[in-house]
Design an enzyme around this catalytic site. Structure first.
Site, mmCIF file in Angstrom:
data_model
loop_
_atom_site.group_PDB
_atom_site.id
_atom_site.type_symbol
_atom_site.label_atom_id
_atom_site.label_comp_id
_atom_site.label_asym_id
_atom_site.label_seq_id
_atom_site.Cartn_x
_atom_site.Cartn_y
_atom_site.Cartn_z
ATOM 1 N N LYS A 1 -5.303 -1.388 15.436
ATOM 2 C CA LYS A 1 -6.063 -0.710 14.389
ATOM 3 C C LYS A 1 -7.184 0.141 14.963
ATOM 4 C CE LYS A 1 -3.508 -2.177 11.098
ATOM 5 N NZ LYS A 1 -2.550 -1.243 10.470
ATOM 6 N N THR B 1 -1.799 -6.803 -2.380
ATOM 7 C CA THR B 1 -0.373 -6.480 -2.268
ATOM 8 C C THR B 1 0.468 -7.713 -2.605
ATOM 9 O OG1 THR B 1 -0.273 -7.123 0.056
ATOM 10 C CG2 THR B 1 -0.900 -4.844 -0.422
ATOM 11 N N ILE C 1 0.827 -1.211 0.000
ATOM 12 C CA ILE C 1 0.000 0.000 0.000
ATOM 13 C C ILE C 1 0.857 1.255 0.000
ATOM 14 C CG2 ILE C 1 -1.686 1.318 1.335
ATOM 15 C CD1 ILE C 1 -2.862 -1.338 2.278
ATOM 16 N N TYR D 1 -3.527 -7.052 16.886
ATOM 17 C CA TYR D 1 -3.799 -6.352 15.627
ATOM 18 C C TYR D 1 -5.067 -5.515 15.747
ATOM 19 C CZ TYR D 1 -4.650 -5.634 10.625
ATOM 20 O OH TYR D 1 -4.884 -5.078 9.396
ATOM 21 N N ASP E 1 14.376 3.544 10.005
ATOM 22 C CA ASP E 1 13.702 2.543 10.820
ATOM 23 C C ASP E 1 12.658 3.264 11.664
ATOM 24 O OD1 ASP E 1 12.831 0.572 12.482
ATOM 25 O OD2 ASP E 1 14.800 0.071 13.335
ATOM 26 N N SER F 1 -7.464 -0.099 9.214
ATOM 27 C CA SER F 1 -8.008 -1.348 8.693
ATOM 28 C C SER F 1 -9.381 -1.583 9.291
ATOM 29 C CB SER F 1 -7.083 -2.509 9.048
ATOM 30 O OG SER F 1 -7.720 -3.761 8.888
#
Length: 518
Positions: free
Chosen positions: A341, A372, A178, A337, A239, A325
């Site tokens: 999000k 992707t 993305i 996760y 980074d 997301s």
């Protein structure tokens, strides 16, 4: 047999034999008991009556009456068709040819019951009709609102500036996926784009694929595509997990150009980690899950926003985009996760409040299924191994990756580029936006010449459900070669680009998704 000639036996027989003077066989008849004979008579009366002008129906009940001994009386639901039962019975005959007298106890009993039933039916019918009118009115209002919602769009090509020439954008995590698509999309409209990441060139260490294997894509390759598209690009080996590197990088961008107009928080270090740990519960993953998923992916985005906001608020202008997301609302990979999000969405909402006085816009972006490099290589495979209850509707997402229902990275990038040029973008600050919804209003298509519908649309859900039918018509297969222009067939273009999406308001998602107890 017509609907009027079905047996309808709802009136229990008269007790005793007081009506045996009527043309019914005696109780001692070998033809059966008095009760059975009365049933047979009522059947014949009903059939004859329904065969003539009256078409009487004895009931409109919803449950069977009980006879003596617990035996159920047969019931057929029908409308009560007359108020002249007495006169009708006076003219009817039964099998032995003798007429029923109007003053027969059986006739009086049936007429009395029928008249009482008629009163109840009139009351129930009026009540049912009122309920039906109420539901019809509600459905009509919902339909009108749905049509009106889809006739207007908050996103319009008329609101777009012609280009982003002179604007400076930073896209974190731009080696592939993305981030790469967004960088190219911004470059297509002339922006100067900085892309960050750890894989600067082909000689860099690369563990960005599913399971930690090397994955195609470097910052140098992204920059080459950006320049080819018409923009300027600088590859920055940063980074995002290193706070000092991130701060120094943002400050250096401002020193070099005197400004930072767009920040896209996209870097995410757990792409290769999540598939390796699919199916494990959070108590077995421990703190490592949190650090892997949310150090570069949540904490780094907060800090990047802090560093960029210091310059944007001084300039009284800017745009910050968190690439979030649907996992912020609905369980996808794992607990860490989902928390990360959801926090990205809340970060955008709360930062937008404090940024508003300085004219800085901040939103959270929810791409759909995006084809992707990692997704095409099976990064979604672990979803089938997840634990617990199924959260919301189930889709075989891996099967949709090869279809127009999957967005391409460039499709997302073009939607972001259009939004960055939108003169009214501040009206959306603090909100969650879908690239597909934005694309529909801005007239954006992907490199396949198609426009993916938003996942909260009737078109998306119908296409997913009718996948086999669309495949037979040649409307479901799409090129999976990223960043390469492909001309669609006329039918594909008609279906995916021109037919309306019929989008459902986003808040409805909260009613149909999320954890089972939501």
């Amino acid at each position: 047999m017509s609907r009027w000639s079905r047996p309808c036996l709802v009136f229990p027989p008269s007790s005793g034999c007081q009506s045996c003077q009527d043309p019914r066989s005696a109780c001692s008849s070998t033809q059966g008991t008095h009760e059975e004979q009365e049933v047979a008579v009522l059947q014949k009366v009903y059939l004859q009556c329904s065969a003539h002008w009256c078409r009487i129906a004895f009931c409109r009940l919803t449950a069977a009456r009980k006879l003596q001994g617990g035996k159920a009386w047969g019931v057929h639901e029908a409308s009560f068709g007359t108020r002249c039962l007495s006169g009708c019975f006076a003219l009817l005959t039964v099998s032995d040819g003798a007429p029923y007298r109007k003053d027969s106890p059986l006739v009086e009993d049936v007429v009395g019951r029928a008249q009482g039933l008629q009163l109840r039916l009139d009351s129930n019918t009026a009540h049912d009709r009122a309920i039906m009118v109420g539901w019809r009115s509600l459905l009509f209002v919902v339909l009108i609102a749905f049509i009106a919602y889809n006739l207007q769009t908050p996103f319009s090509e008329a609101n777009l500036e012609p280009s982003l020439v002179g604007k400076v954008a930073v896209v974190t995590g731009g080696s592939r996926g993305i981030g790469k698509g967004i960088a190219i999309g911004l470059g297509e409209t002339g922006a100067t784009v900085y892309v960050t990441g750890r894989t600067v060139s082909s000689s860099s260490t690369n563990t960005g694929g599913p399971g930690g294997v090397p994955q195609a894509g470097t910052l140098e390759e992204t920059c080459a595509e950006v320049v080819k598209a018409g923009g300027k690009c600088i590859a920055a080996g940063v980074d995002s997990g290193n706070d000092e590197q991130l701060r120094e990088f943002i400050d250096q961008v401002v020193r070099d150009h005197g400004r930072i107009d767009v920040l896209v928080n996209n870097a995410f270090s757990a792409v290769s980690w999540l598939p390796k740990h699919a199916g494990k519960p959070f108590w077995e993953k421990g703190a490592d899950a949190w650090d892997q998923v949310n150090h570069v992916g949540l904490r780094s985005h907060y800090l990047a926003s802090v560093f960029a906001a210091r310059h944007m608020t001084t300039a009284k202008s800017g745009l910050i985009i968190n690439v979030g997301s649907f996992g912020g609302l609905n369980y996808i990979f794992d607990v860490a996760y989902g928390i990360g999000k959801a926090a990205m969405d809340r970060m955008a909402a709360d930062m937008a409040i404090e940024l508003a006085t300085d004219n800085v816009t901040m939103i959270s972006l929810w791409p759909g299924i995006v084809a992707t490099e990692n997704i095409q290589d099976g990064a979604l495979g672990g979803m089938s191994e997840r634990r617990g209850l199924a959260p919301g509707p189930e889709f075989d997402t891996a099967a949709l990756v090869q279809s127009p229902l999957a967005e391409t990275p460039l499709f997302v990038g073009r939607a972001v580029s259009a939004f960055a040029r939108d003169r009214t973008k501040f009206d959306f600050t603090g909100k969650v936006l879908l690239p597909a919804t934005m694309a529909a209003g801005y007239g954006v298509i992907d490199e396949r010449g198609l426009r993916t519908p938003p996942f909260n649309s009737v078109k998306f859900l119908a296409a997913a459900a009718l996948k086999s039918t669309l495949q037979e018509q040649g409307l479901f297969a799409a090129s999976t070669e990223l960043f390469k222009a492909v001309k669609p067939t006329a039918n594909m273009e008609l279906f995916w680009k021109k037919l309306p999406d019929l989008t459902v308001p986003q808040f409805i998602l909260k009613l149909v998704a999320g954890s089972p107890n939501l």
